[in-house]
Design a protein around this motif. Sequence first.
Motif, PDB file in Angstrom:
ATOM      1  N   UNK A 109       0.852  -1.180   0.000  1.00 15.10           N
ATOM      2  CA  UNK A 109       0.000   0.000   0.000  1.00 15.10           C
ATOM      3  C   UNK A 109       0.888   1.230   0.000  1.00 15.10           C
ATOM      4  N   UNK A 110       0.738   2.079  -1.010  1.00 15.25           N
ATOM      5  CA  UNK A 110       1.495   3.328  -1.117  1.00 15.25           C
ATOM      6  C   UNK A 110       0.543   4.478  -0.790  1.00 15.25           C
ATOM      7  N   UNK A 111       0.977   5.359   0.117  1.00 15.20           N
ATOM      8  CA  UNK A 111       0.100   6.402   0.642  1.00 15.20           C
ATOM      9  C   UNK A 111       0.680   7.782   0.362  1.00 15.20           C
ATOM     10  N   UNK A 112      -0.162   8.674  -0.123  1.00 18.17           N
ATOM     11  CA  UNK A 112       0.201  10.085  -0.308  1.00 18.17           C
ATOM     12  C   UNK A 112      -1.074  10.906  -0.268  1.00 18.17           C
ATOM     13  N   UNK A 168       0.269  -3.815  -5.988  1.00 14.07           N
ATOM     14  CA  UNK A 168       0.317  -2.480  -5.390  1.00 14.07           C
ATOM     15  C   UNK A 168      -1.056  -1.834  -5.420  1.00 14.07           C
ATOM     16  N   UNK A 169      -1.418  -1.205  -4.327  1.00 18.01           N
ATOM     17  CA  UNK A 169      -2.558  -0.290  -4.285  1.00 18.01           C
ATOM     18  C   UNK A 169      -2.047   1.064  -3.809  1.00 18.01           C
ATOM     19  N   UNK A 194      -5.512  -0.813   4.055  1.00 18.64           N
ATOM     20  CA  UNK A 194      -4.521  -1.129   5.070  1.00 18.64           C
ATOM     21  C   UNK A 194      -4.696  -2.529   5.610  1.00 18.64           C
ATOM     22  N   UNK A 195      -5.939  -2.957   5.767  1.00 20.43           N
ATOM     23  CA  UNK A 195      -6.214  -4.314   6.226  1.00 20.43           C
ATOM     24  C   UNK A 195      -5.847  -5.355   5.165  1.00 20.43           C
ATOM     25  N   UNK A 201       3.829   1.997   2.698  1.00 25.90           N
ATOM     26  CA  UNK A 201       4.899   2.975   2.506  1.00 25.90           C
ATOM     27  C   UNK A 201       4.268   4.355   2.343  1.00 25.90           C
ATOM     28  N   UNK A 202       4.675   5.261   3.227  1.00 21.32           N
ATOM     29  CA  UNK A 202       4.128   6.615   3.291  1.00 21.32           C
ATOM     30  C   UNK A 202       5.073   7.562   2.548  1.00 21.32           C
TER      31      UNK A 202
END
Length: 437
Positions: A109-112, A168-169, A194-195, A201-202
Amino acid sequence: MTLKTFGLAAATAMLAFATPAFAKLSSQEAKMVEAVDKGHDRWIGVLEAITRQNSGSRNIAGVKKVGEMVTPELERLGFKVEWVDQSAAKRSGHLIATRPGRPGSTKMLLIGHLDTVFEPDSPFQNVRRIDANTLEGPGIEDNKGGVVTMFAALEAMQAAGTLSAATITIVLTGDEEDAGDPIDIARADLIKWGQWADVALDFEGLSREDGKDMGAIARRSSYSWQVNATGKEGHSSGIFSASAGHGAIYELARIIDQFHDELPEDKLTFNVGLIAGGSVAQLDADLVRAQAAGKTNIIPAVAVARGDFRTLSDEQSERVKAKMQAIVAQHLPGTSAEIVFEQGYPPMAPTEGNRGLLRRLNVINADLGLEQMAELDPLKRGAGDISFVARYVDGLVGMGPTGDGAHAPGETVDLPSIKRQAKRAAILMTRLSMEKR
């Protein structure tokens, strides 16, 4: 430790044993490094374009426009892109992009985020080059530079032939700087992914201390509180008497003073940001402005204060809440008070699983000839979206570029750090994608 930590920790130990210090990059990883360098100028052009588009958290159309601008880039990389409307939370929406990889591979999970703190009425709207290594613009580091760094890493993986194996999401929220209400709606999709994930990765900004890149494995919470105190309005000549009591302002002052003296503990900060009292004291609809009226010879009937507190774990949050409630309950004669807590950003505790990811990243740093990244003190990072998934998945914070002056006019991004971070991220994601889960 999450349920998923064991496999990551075991893989970390195996890699540390099998990979000597300063090992050479694989041929695919070398291609990624070359691809990041080659694509850098184009990505800076994308960064300038999306930074010029205002996307303050409350600019519904502007946030969506940035999502529309980056959608073709993700589609070119093979992602299926969806816009999730957030009008129910009084915000624009979130961009969610998915790409299936090799069955059984690490789910990442890639977060931005797409929004910034600069609303359309801010005078800070333009992008300009400061020097060869520095660009200035609203949100250019937080978090548009992080979005571009993420994309540059994915493009490098595609160029090296490793992206196809990666599962990847991507979740790019549209309200990280001013989360929608209710928060349960505003963060439902992020929590769902997230689950699902094995690793998060932030891509918010890289932390640096004394000229060195730092590894961030934790973020503190951010909770708001409000104390409402009441007293018996009357002539000031009777203050402190049994019949008149102490008044609302003294009660509120007592509470705040006890907070100051009795709450302090390691990794906790707490603040009083707004206070008002008198015969009348009212907050506006946004809870950021107050109107009060009173006279020197009248015992005040009402007083209100708002603030926040930040903690490193859920356990600490609950302990602090309990202490605050106990302090509020100790009323001065003739007064009463209550405290109300508002759900905010939960903490991201510094787990062993998160430390395992940082060790993985430091192996990559050795392979790239970069310095090792020491663990950053969580007091030096604010709250962020990854905290909403931290209880479900191991993660790293600060995969985006470094910069200066975030949240203020004159915000800048360090352009070489985009390259450095994109190379780290591409190699980390590629190595993770090769593991069996």
